[in-house]
Design a protein around this motif. Sequence first.
Motif, PDB file in Angstrom:
ATOM      1  N   MET A 157       0.792  -0.818   0.065  1.00 32.03           N
ATOM      2  CA  MET A 157       0.077  -0.187   0.066  1.00 32.03           C
ATOM      3  C   MET A 157       0.699   1.294   0.280  1.00 32.03           C
ATOM      4  SD  MET A 157      -3.073  -0.720   3.126  1.00 32.03           S
ATOM      5  CE  MET A 157      -2.551  -1.275   3.952  1.00 32.03           C
ATOM      6  N   LYS A 158       1.897   1.766   1.147  1.00 31.49           N
ATOM      7  CA  LYS A 158       2.774   2.838   1.066  1.00 31.49           C
ATOM      8  C   LYS A 158       3.729   2.077   1.246  1.00 31.49           C
ATOM      9  CE  LYS A 158       1.025   4.721   5.027  1.00 31.49           C
ATOM     10  NZ  LYS A 158       0.609   6.622   5.754  1.00 31.49           N
ATOM     11  N   VAL A 159       4.716   2.795   0.749  1.00 34.79           N
ATOM     12  CA  VAL A 159       6.577   2.652   1.519  1.00 34.79           C
ATOM     13  C   VAL A 159       6.816   3.441   2.833  1.00 34.79           C
ATOM     14  CG1 VAL A 159       8.752   1.388   1.403  1.00 34.79           C
ATOM     15  CG2 VAL A 159       6.802   1.072  -0.259  1.00 34.79           C
ATOM     16  N   ILE A 160       7.048   3.793   3.742  1.00 34.29           N
ATOM     17  CA  ILE A 160       7.826   5.387   3.917  1.00 34.29           C
ATOM     18  C   ILE A 160       8.650   4.912   4.974  1.00 34.29           C
ATOM     19  CG2 ILE A 160       5.610   6.589   5.055  1.00 34.29           C
ATOM     20  CD1 ILE A 160       5.870   5.211   6.824  1.00 34.29           C
ATOM     21  N   ARG A 161      10.161   5.888   4.450  1.00 36.22           N
ATOM     22  CA  ARG A 161      11.637   5.357   4.540  1.00 36.22           C
ATOM     23  C   ARG A 161      11.768   6.397   6.604  1.00 36.22           C
ATOM     24  NH1 ARG A 161      15.931   9.135   4.571  1.00 36.22           N
ATOM     25  NH2 ARG A 161      17.989   8.196   5.011  1.00 36.22           N
ATOM     26  N   GLU A 162      11.357   5.346   7.208  1.00 34.87           N
ATOM     27  CA  GLU A 162      12.095   5.808   8.521  1.00 34.87           C
ATOM     28  C   GLU A 162      13.361   7.252   8.986  1.00 34.87           C
ATOM     29  OE1 GLU A 162       9.723   5.349  10.895  1.00 34.87           O
ATOM     30  OE2 GLU A 162       8.508   4.304  10.057  1.00 34.87           O
ATOM     31  N   TYR A 163      14.209   6.355   8.416  1.00 33.73           N
ATOM     32  CA  TYR A 163      15.322   7.082   9.079  1.00 33.73           C
ATOM     33  C   TYR A 163      16.223   6.563   8.154  1.00 33.73           C
ATOM     34  CZ  TYR A 163      16.684   3.674  12.693  1.00 33.73           C
ATOM     35  OH  TYR A 163      16.471   2.776  13.768  1.00 33.73           O
ATOM     36  N   ASP A 164      18.015   6.659   8.247  1.00 36.18           N
ATOM     37  CA  ASP A 164      18.752   6.067   7.585  1.00 36.18           C
ATOM     38  C   ASP A 164      18.234   5.103   6.331  1.00 36.18           C
ATOM     39  OD1 ASP A 164      20.594   7.528   8.598  1.00 36.18           O
ATOM     40  OD2 ASP A 164      21.554   5.881   9.738  1.00 36.18           O
ATOM     41  N   TYR A 165      18.292   3.678   6.824  1.00 37.49           N
ATOM     42  CA  TYR A 165      18.178   2.793   5.910  1.00 37.49           C
ATOM     43  C   TYR A 165      16.836   2.215   6.365  1.00 37.49           C
ATOM     44  CZ  TYR A 165      22.017   1.382   7.952  1.00 37.49           C
ATOM     45  OH  TYR A 165      24.113   0.772   8.147  1.00 37.49           O
ATOM     46  N   VAL A 166      16.161   2.545   7.236  1.00 32.03           N
ATOM     47  CA  VAL A 166      15.160   1.844   7.396  1.00 32.03           C
ATOM     48  C   VAL A 166      13.655   2.194   7.081  1.00 32.03           C
ATOM     49  CG1 VAL A 166      13.983   1.670   9.927  1.00 32.03           C
ATOM     50  CG2 VAL A 166      16.176   1.244  10.039  1.00 32.03           C
ATOM     51  N   TYR A 167      13.035   1.410   6.222  1.00 33.04           N
ATOM     52  CA  TYR A 167      11.584   1.508   6.014  1.00 33.04           C
ATOM     53  C   TYR A 167      10.568   0.524   6.837  1.00 33.04           C
ATOM     54  CZ  TYR A 167      14.808   3.338   2.008  1.00 33.04           C
ATOM     55  OH  TYR A 167      15.463   4.401   1.858  1.00 33.04           O
ATOM     56  N   THR A 168       9.740   1.184   6.555  1.00 31.37           N
ATOM     57  CA  THR A 168       8.276   0.252   7.058  1.00 31.37           C
ATOM     58  C   THR A 168       7.285   0.499   6.407  1.00 31.37           C
ATOM     59  OG1 THR A 168       7.939   2.049   8.919  1.00 31.37           O
ATOM     60  CG2 THR A 168       6.233   0.715   8.176  1.00 31.37           C
ATOM     61  N   LEU A 169       6.572  -0.795   6.172  1.00 30.15           N
ATOM     62  CA  LEU A 169       6.236  -1.305   4.626  1.00 30.15           C
ATOM     63  C   LEU A 169       4.763  -1.594   5.257  1.00 30.15           C
ATOM     64  CD1 LEU A 169       8.893  -1.937   2.865  1.00 30.15           C
ATOM     65  CD2 LEU A 169       8.180  -3.792   2.802  1.00 30.15           C
ATOM     66  N   TYR A 170       3.929  -1.042   4.616  1.00 30.91           N
ATOM     67  CA  TYR A 170       1.992  -1.567   4.773  1.00 30.91           C
ATOM     68  C   TYR A 170       1.678  -1.977   3.452  1.00 30.91           C
ATOM     69  CZ  TYR A 170       1.768   2.624   8.417  1.00 30.91           C
ATOM     70  OH  TYR A 170       2.817   3.374   8.674  1.00 30.91           O
ATOM     71  N   LEU A 171       1.542  -2.891   3.884  1.00 29.84           N
ATOM     72  CA  LEU A 171       1.052  -4.224   3.038  1.00 29.84           C
ATOM     73  C   LEU A 171      -0.830  -4.832   3.335  1.00 29.84           C
ATOM     74  CD1 LEU A 171       3.902  -6.910   4.106  1.00 29.84           C
ATOM     75  CD2 LEU A 171       3.495  -5.133   1.523  1.00 29.84           C
ATOM     76  N   GLU A 172      -1.337  -5.072   2.366  1.00 27.47           N
ATOM     77  CA  GLU A 172      -2.411  -4.991   2.344  1.00 27.47           C
ATOM     78  C   GLU A 172      -2.902  -6.369   2.940  1.00 27.47           C
ATOM     79  OE1 GLU A 172      -5.144  -2.477  -0.980  1.00 27.47           O
ATOM     80  OE2 GLU A 172      -6.121  -4.207  -1.144  1.00 27.47           O
TER      81      GLU A 172
END
Lengths: 267, 359
Positions: A16-31
Amino acid sequence: MSVPKDPFEFKTAKVMKVIREYDYVYTLYLESKERVKPGQYHMLYAFGRGEAPITIAGKTRGGFIHTIRAVGSVTKALVKLKEGDLIFYRGPFGNSWKLKEAFGKSLLFISGGLGLAATRFPYEEALRVGKFKKIIHLYGAKDSESLLYRYLYPLWSAKSDFRVVVEKTKGNRTLKVGLVTDLLKEAPLDENTMVFICGPEPMFKTCLEILRQKGVPDERIFLSLERHMKCSIGSCGHCMLGPYYVCKDGPIFPYSLIRVFHEEKEL
Amino acid sequence: MPAKKYKITPKGLENLFDLLSRNYNIVGPSVEKRLIKFKQVKSLDDIAFGFKSIEGAGFYNLERDNWWFSYNRPANTLKDFLHPGERFLTEIIKEDNEEKTFQVPRSPWQYCFFDIRSCDLQALFIMDKVFKKEPFYLDLRNRSLIIAVNCNHAMENCFCTITKTGPEIRKGFDLLLTEGEDYFLLEVGSKKGQILLDQVSDKRVPSRGELEDKNRRLRMLKGEMADKFNMENIAEKLLSRLNLTYWKEIEERCLSCGNCTSVCPTCFCYDILEKSSLSFAKTQRTIVWDSCFSPDFATINRFNIRGSLSSRYRHWILHKFVYSTLHFKRCSCVGCGRCITFCPAGIDIREEVLKVVSS
């Protein structure tokens, strides 16, 4: 012997979306319509690279969240996913945090660095259910730039006793400097507090010492362990800690259960 | 219901083998490059009858002998067939930027495992529990037939009396053979076995003396195996010696080669690898055997949980003697002695365990 369904078959979910938290840490929202419990994890698959066990960081409308640090070949490929992409995964696997057993008692969450990804789900679930005497969450990060989910802090602080500490501050003077263990030392603990911990090994060890001094028995301390699972069904042998398969007996363990094996080096 | 017992002649055995070869892919011990190995065989002539393996710590040789079943268990194990060293799991193809998965179809083989000894049969019971969630294994296992054989002799490296996994076979077979003077005693263990045996000609009811003979022989066999260590309370004894100082000494001899884990009938650990095509349009997920002796077996990114050799050796021993007892209420060392024979450094598991528990 009856033949079960193939545990290696993939399921699919839409990003659904990908956001960058910091450096190379990302959060993925999955449907997905998958039913997930706090503490469980998924095996996320990157084409041609393989799978990585990633904890479920929380539920969102119509799906779930994963926070990934891109350090290996699989995770590096995973964070490159874009909105609308399909992702293969297996799971959910593993046991869950025993929130129900803590109804009526106080909760203490201790998270270090990316460990917050593992404690976020039970923490938010606890806030939602609201059947607890008091909820304290102590979170320590390495610096003020590396704060995970900072957009949620106002909400969390309003609903519970949420405290953040950073080892080094880079300009942000409002943050407390120190270690999460310092916070723990001064934290007022009720009797019968249940403790949920996820963080790096050295943090773990110091926290356990302090908790013991404060008189919290091992049975009420729960740890989320990290191992590199390959099969997730307890047959590849990679994630063993003593007699326990972290993939299916864990990843959440009461410390009393694993103490003998955890205290011994390289077991 | 007591197992039905018959007596057949060598001709009857030939007859039985013919019947088997019509419906099954027979896997039996056969001589290959001066080594007795389980492999697919076509006729009774392929079976290693009249051979005997002489084994020691890091030593293996073949000799002629005058019994039919004079050898003990073969060099390799049944996991070569039920949990092969390499097998495809899933194929994923990328077409127009869309990924599609294909599960690999079921294995077509219908195995008859001919000549399974007590140790290997006990190992199968362990594997059944480990792979209770894996359709590939279960499907093959359900369709397979087991012809077990009671051993005539014990060799240097056998220790099934110590691990209590032999020498007498009591259950888990479809048919059980025991060699006599000039006949074979046949016991039926399942309906499948009975149906098969009904078609065998030339069978008789054994006399009381012949049945006695089998028991006498098995008693003798027990005496042939040296009681190198005592299994009593072994799990507790090892659990109280978790500290690495008890295990340090092995580092001077063990090469961490993983031979022991690949010949062990109950070592099941595996890894899942990705094999991609050069164009990156297709990738195959493959299961390959892994060994807890490989240095990167328990790594999380760059952090290695079992970095030292002694910790890996300890894990292996503890898994066999302690963890397995906790999981399945039985020790997963079945006393076949393969790890002793095929260790290039000649390390004897019996001596190592003894050293640790008596230190």
